[in-house]
Scaffold this motif. Structure first.
Motif, mmCIF file in Angstrom:
data_model
loop_
_atom_site.group_PDB
_atom_site.id
_atom_site.type_symbol
_atom_site.label_atom_id
_atom_site.label_comp_id
_atom_site.label_asym_id
_atom_site.label_seq_id
_atom_site.Cartn_x
_atom_site.Cartn_y
_atom_site.Cartn_z
ATOM 1 N N ASP A 84 0.913 -1.119 -0.103
ATOM 2 C CA ASP A 84 0.038 -0.072 0.001
ATOM 3 C C ASP A 84 0.880 1.278 -0.229
ATOM 4 O O ASP A 84 2.032 1.426 0.661
ATOM 5 C CB ASP A 84 -0.904 -0.006 1.132
ATOM 6 C CG ASP A 84 -1.805 1.171 1.107
ATOM 7 O OD1 ASP A 84 -3.104 0.899 0.870
ATOM 8 O OD2 ASP A 84 -1.563 2.106 1.286
ATOM 9 N N HIS A 105 0.641 4.163 1.150
ATOM 10 C CA HIS A 105 0.476 5.021 2.112
ATOM 11 C C HIS A 105 1.126 4.545 3.427
ATOM 12 O O HIS A 105 1.148 4.975 4.671
ATOM 13 C CB HIS A 105 -0.908 5.662 2.505
ATOM 14 C CG HIS A 105 -1.244 6.499 1.511
ATOM 15 N ND1 HIS A 105 -2.318 5.805 0.558
ATOM 16 C CD2 HIS A 105 -1.243 7.752 1.219
ATOM 17 C CE1 HIS A 105 -2.709 6.920 -0.203
ATOM 18 N NE2 HIS A 105 -2.114 8.033 0.195
ATOM 19 N N CYS A 109 -6.691 6.495 6.635
ATOM 20 C CA CYS A 109 -5.271 6.379 7.084
ATOM 21 C C CYS A 109 -4.843 7.629 7.274
ATOM 22 O O CYS A 109 -3.851 7.773 8.003
ATOM 23 C CB CYS A 109 -4.440 5.364 6.568
ATOM 24 S SG CYS A 109 -4.217 5.955 4.688
ATOM 25 N N CYS A 114 -11.169 1.293 5.271
ATOM 26 C CA CYS A 114 -10.658 2.182 4.308
ATOM 27 C C CYS A 114 -12.025 3.097 3.571
ATOM 28 O O CYS A 114 -11.950 4.287 3.276
ATOM 29 C CB CYS A 114 -10.043 1.728 3.068
ATOM 30 S SG CYS A 114 -8.568 1.117 3.721
ATOM 31 N N CYS A 130 -12.331 6.100 1.151
ATOM 32 C CA CYS A 130 -11.137 6.525 0.516
ATOM 33 C C CYS A 130 -10.916 6.036 -0.764
ATOM 34 O O CYS A 130 -10.370 6.677 -1.713
ATOM 35 C CB CYS A 130 -10.025 6.258 1.540
ATOM 36 S SG CYS A 130 -8.422 6.465 1.194
ATOM 37 N N ASN A 145 -6.902 11.121 1.118
ATOM 38 C CA ASN A 145 -5.581 11.593 0.559
ATOM 39 C C ASN A 145 -5.508 11.458 -0.759
ATOM 40 O O ASN A 145 -4.542 12.031 -1.443
ATOM 41 C CB ASN A 145 -4.512 10.530 1.088
ATOM 42 C CG ASN A 145 -4.796 9.320 1.149
ATOM 43 O OD1 ASN A 145 -5.470 8.763 0.040
ATOM 44 N ND2 ASN A 145 -4.948 8.638 2.057
HETATM 45 S S1 SF4 Z 1 -7.441 4.381 4.017
HETATM 46 FE FE1 SF4 Z 1 -7.310 4.867 1.529
HETATM 47 S S2 SF4 Z 1 -5.305 5.447 1.421
HETATM 48 FE FE2 SF4 Z 1 -5.365 4.493 3.420
HETATM 49 S S3 SF4 Z 1 -4.900 2.323 3.254
HETATM 50 FE FE3 SF4 Z 1 -7.149 2.601 2.849
HETATM 51 S S4 SF4 Z 1 -7.432 2.762 0.744
HETATM 52 FE FE4 SF4 Z 1 -5.269 3.336 1.117
#
Ligand code: SF4
Lengths: 471, 205
Positions: free
Chosen positions: A130, A132, A349, A409, A412, A431
Motif C-alpha cells: 500500500d 501510504h 489512514c 478504508c 477513501c 488523501n
Molecule cells: S484509507 Fe485509503 S489510502 Fe489509506 S490504506 Fe485505505 S485505501 Fe489506502
C-alpha cells in the motif's frame, strides 16, 4: 569520528544485507503488514514455489480495504469482497501469519492498526502493499509501499532489492495559525513541490512545528508524502514517540524496552548531516487548504480562487487543468469557498484517528448536518471507534446527522458500497482526489477533519476560521 | 516467470497527459479480483469506455491501427499514486512491453522491473518529440542484448542496465527466484547479526 548521517541513512545502513550495485542493495525488512487486496497474488507466488514464509511473526494481517462499514454481524454482501477477505484468512492460516479478523476490536486500516498495536517501531524497516505505508515513518521507521510481487518476496526472503533514495529535508518553521492542522501542512507541501516533485527522495520533516506535533499529526504528515512522490517520509523519534508507544501490545517490555529506547535515541539525524535537497515552509503562512482538481497538487488556500487554465503556458499542464476543471464541474476564477457538497467523508489512514475525530466533533457539536448532505464518519480502527465512543463523540456526530460506521478504508478507495455516484461532490479527509477514486465520476475535495465538519454543517466548502468566529 | 523480452518492435501509442496515476490505469473496483486473469480488460477502463461500456473511439488505446502496439509514450509522473501492481499487469497483459516517459511513480517503476516491463526515462522535450513520432506511426524498437532503443532506425538512446538486469529481461526471471536462489545465506548471516543489535525485534519468535 564517522561521517555525519541523516536518519534515513542510519536506517538504510543498518538494514543493508549487501550492495548489488552502487545504488541498489538487498535490504533486510523487519516487518510486513498485509491486507486482503494487495496480497492474494503474492500468496500464489509462494504456493507455486513451495518456499514458505521466512519468519511468520514478522508479519501481521488485517482486512481493511474492501470490507463494508455496516452490517458486520452479517456475511459480506459483495461476493468478490467476501471471496477476497476469505482468501486472506485461508492464506494467513496456511502460512501461520498473525491475523486480526474483521470482527476483532483491533481491526482497522493497516496504517492505523499497525502503530496502535506497536507493530510499528522506530529503527525498523517495514513494508506493506500500500503506497501510504510512508505513514509509519512518523515513528522513525523506514517504511515504504510495495507491489504484490514484493509482498511475496518479503514474506519468502525477509529482504527486498531497493534503490537508495536521495534525502530531502522539509523544515516547517514558525507556528501554525488556529484552524490549521497537519493535513493543511501536507497539502501545502504537495502544492509547493508537485505530485511527483519528491519522487526518488526520502523526506525527513524537521523543525519546531513537527517537534510539537502529536504522533497522530506526524502520521498525517508522513501519510501524504507519497502524494508528492516520496515513497519514504520520516520524523525522528523522540519522547513524544516513546510515550505514545510505551505499553502497546507488541512493543518490547522490561529491559528490552530500555535497550530499545536507548538505541532509538541514537537515530535522529546528526547535526552536521547533509541533505540532498532542502525545502522550507513557513507555518504561519499556511491557511486551511482544499483541493479543487483531480490531483493532490491541485491545492489552494480556502480563500483562494479556482485557477484559470488560460493563464498556464505549458500546453500539457493547461490541458490537464482544463480536463480537471471539467471533471470537477468547476468554473475558473471563482472562489472555492461556497462550493456546495453532496457528501462528507471523515476517515481514512490520513485522518481517521481519535484526534481527527475530536477535531471534527468540536466543530459539529451542537450543530446539524445540512439537509442535502450525507455525512459519514468511519473511524480508522475498532479501537479508535471505541475510544471515541468513550468520549461521547459518536453521540455528537449522530445527533448532528452523521452516520457512525465500523472501521475500514471505506470511501477513501470506494471498494465497498460507500462510494460517490457520478457527479456527486464530496468533502473528504482522505488523501487522493484522483478521477474516480471515490466512485466513478465522483468529485473529491481533500481537506482537514475540521474543514470537512464545517462543510457538513454548512453544506458548502467553508473556511473553518470564519465558522469559528460566528459560533 | 514473466514474458521474456529480447527484441521488440512496433508502432507506439501516445498518451501525453501528465500524472496519469494508477487509479486511472487500473480503477480500484477491479482490485477485488483475486487472480491475474482479464487484466487487459480493466486497463484504463474508465477512459477507454464510457459509463454505458461503449468504447470511446478517441482514446489512444482504442485506435484500430494501434492494437498491436508494444510501446507507450507517456507524460511525466506516469504511474504515480497507488502501489497496485495490477497497473503493470494490465499494461503487459494488453501487450505493452516498453513505456517511455520523463519520469515515473517510484513504486510503479519497482513493479515494472518485476514484470518485464521496460521503462525508459528521457527528458521532457525528447519525450514530446517521440510522442509526435508515435502519432505519425513511426516504428519503435528496443533491443536488450544490444542495449539500444531506436525510432524509425534512428538511435534515441542506449538502454541503461547492467548485465544482470538485461539477463532478467531476456530470461523472464522473477526477482523472487533470484533472491531465493542467490541471497538466502546473505540474509541469514545478516539476520544473525541484526538479532544481536535489535534483539527486541525477535523476542516473540
Ligand atoms: S484509507 Fe485509503 S489510502 Fe489509506 S490504506 Fe485505505 S485505501 Fe489506502
Amino acid at each position: 569520528m564517522s561521517k555525519p548521517r541523516t536518519l534515513y541513512e542510519k536506517l538504510w545502513d543498518s538494514h543493508v544485507v549487501r550492495y548489488l550495485t552502487d545504488e541498489t542493495a538487498l535490504l533486510y525488512v523487519d516487518r510486513h503488514l498485509l491486507h486482503e487486496v494487495s496480497t492474494p497474488q503474492s500468496f500464489v507466488a509462494l504456493d507455486k514455489r513451495g518456499c514458505g514464509v521466512h519468519r511468520p511473526a514478522a508479519n501481521l494481517a488485517v482486512p481493511d480495504h474492501a470490507i463494508p462499514t455496516r452490517h458486520r454481524d452479517q456475511p459480506i454482501a459483495d461476493p468478490q469482497a467476501r471471496a477476497q477477505t476469505a482468501r486472506l484468512v485461508e492464506n494467513v492460516e496456511r502460512y501461520g501469519i498473525p491475523f486480526i479478523p474483521l470482527n476483532d476490536i483491533r481491526q482497522g486500516i493497516v496504517h492505523v492498526m499497525g502503530p496502535e498495536q506497536g507493530f510499528t517501531l522506530p529503527g525498523t524497516t517495514l513494508a506493506c502493499g500500500d503506497s501510504h505505508t510512508s505513514t509509519h515513518g512518523a515513528f522513525g521507521t523506514l517504511a515504504f509501499g510495495v507491489g504484490a510481487s514484493e509482498c511475496g518476496i518479503v514474506m519468502a526472503a525477509q529482504a527486498l532489492v531497493q534503490r537508495k533514495a536521495r534525502t530531502m529535508a522539509v523544515r516547517i518553521e514558525g507556528t501554525l495559525s488556529p484552524g490549521v492542522s497537519a493535513k493543511d501542512v501536507a497539502l501545502a507541501f504537495i502544492a509547493k513541490v508537485g505530485i511527483n516533485g519528491a519522487a526518488g527522495y526520502a523526506i525527513e520533516y524537521l523543525g519546531p512545528v513537527v517537534r510539537g506535533f502529536s504522533m497522530e499529526a506526524r502520521m498525517t504528515l508522513c501519510n501524504m508524502a507519497i502524494e508528492a512522490g516520496a515513497r519514504v517520509a520520516l520524523v525522528a523519534p523522540d519522547d513524544i514517540t516513546f510515550d505514545w508507544l510505551k505499553g502497546r501490545p507488541m512493543v518490547p517490555k522490561g529491559d528490552l524496552w530500555d535497550q530499545a529506547v536507548s538505541y532509538w535515541r541514537s537515530l535522529p539525524s546528526d547535526e552536521a548531516a547533509v541533505f540532498d535537497r532542502e525545502v522550507t515552509l513557513d507555518a504561519g503562512g499556511i491557511a486551511p487548504h482544499v483541493t479543487w482538481g483531480t490531483s493532490p497538487e491541485d491545492t489552494i488556500a480556502i480563500d483562494g480562487m479556482v485557477p484559470d487554465p488560460e493563464t498556464i503556458e505549458d500546453e500539457q499542464r493547461r490541458a490537464r487543468l482544463s480536463r480537471a476543471l471539467d471533471y470537477m464541474g468547476l468554473l475558473p476564477g471563482r472562489p472555492i469557498a461556497g462550493t456546495p457538497v453532496d457528501m462528507v467523508f471523515i476517515g481514512s489512514c490520513t485522518n481517521g484517528r481519535l484526534v481527527d475525530l475530536e477535531a471534527a466533533a468540536e466543530i459539529v457539536k451542537g450543530r446539524k448536518v445540512a439537509p442535502h448532505v450525507q455525512a459519514l464518519v468511519v473511524p480508522g480502527s475498532g479501537l479508535v471507534k471505541q475510544a471515541a465512543e468513550e468520549k461521547g463523540l459518536d453521540r455528537i456526530f449522530i445527533d448532528a446527522g452523521f452516520e457512525w460506521r465500523e472501521a475500514g478504508c471505506s470511501m477513501c478507495v470506494a471498494m465497498n458500497d460507500d462510494r460517490l455516484k457520478p457527479g456527486q461532490r464530496c468533502a473528504s479527509t482522505s488523501n487522493r482526489n484522483f478521477e474516480g477514486r471515490q466512485g466513478r465520476g465522483g468529485r473529491t475535495h481533500l481537506l482537514s477533519p475540521a474543514m470537512a465538519a464545517a462543510a457538513a454543517i454548512t453544506g458548502t466548502i467553508t473556511d473553518i476560521r470564519k465558522l469559528e468566529v460566528r459560533s | 516467470m514473466s514474458e521474456p523480452l529480447v527484441h521488440v518492435a512496433s508502432q507506439a501509442i501516445s498518451l501525453p497527459d501528465p500524472n496519469v496515476d494508477t487509479d486511472i490505469i487500473f480503477p480500484a473496483r477491479f482490485l477485488l479480483k483475486i487472480d491475474r486473469d482479464g487484466m487487459a480488460d480493466c486497463l484504463f477502463h474508465d477512459r477507454r469506455f464510457d459509463a454505458d461500456g461503449v468504447e470511446r473511439k478517441d482514446f489512444p488505446f482504442n485506435k484500430a491501427d494501434r492494437q498491436a502496439a508494444k510501446f507507450l509514450v507517456a507524460g511525466p509522473g506516469f504511474g504515480c499514486g497507488s502501489s497496485r501492481e495490477q497497473a503493470v499487469w494490465a499494461l503487459t497483459d494488453w501487450g505493452i512491453r516498453v513505456v517511455i516517459a520523463p519520469d515515473f511513480g517510484d513504486i510503479f517503476s519497482g513493479n515494472a522491473a518485476k514484470n518485464g516491463l521496460l521503462l525508459i526515462r528521457l527528458d521532457k522535450e525528447r519525450v514530446a518529440e517521440l510522442a509526435i513520432k508515435a502519432e505519425r506511426g513511426a516504428i519503435f524498437s528496443a533491443d536488450i542484448p544490444g542495449r539500444s532503443f531506436t525510432v524509425d532506425n534512428e538511435e534515441i538512446c542506449r538502454l541503461d542496465m547492467n548485465d544482470e538486469a538485461a539477463e532478467a529481461f531476456m530470461e523472464g526471471w522473477e526477482e523472487i527466484d533470484i533472491i531465493l536462489n542467490r541471497e538466502r545465506e546473505h540474509v541469514a548471516a545478516f539476520e544473525a547479526v541484526h538479532r544481536t543489535r535489535q534483539p527486541w525485534l525477535f523476542a516473540e519468535s
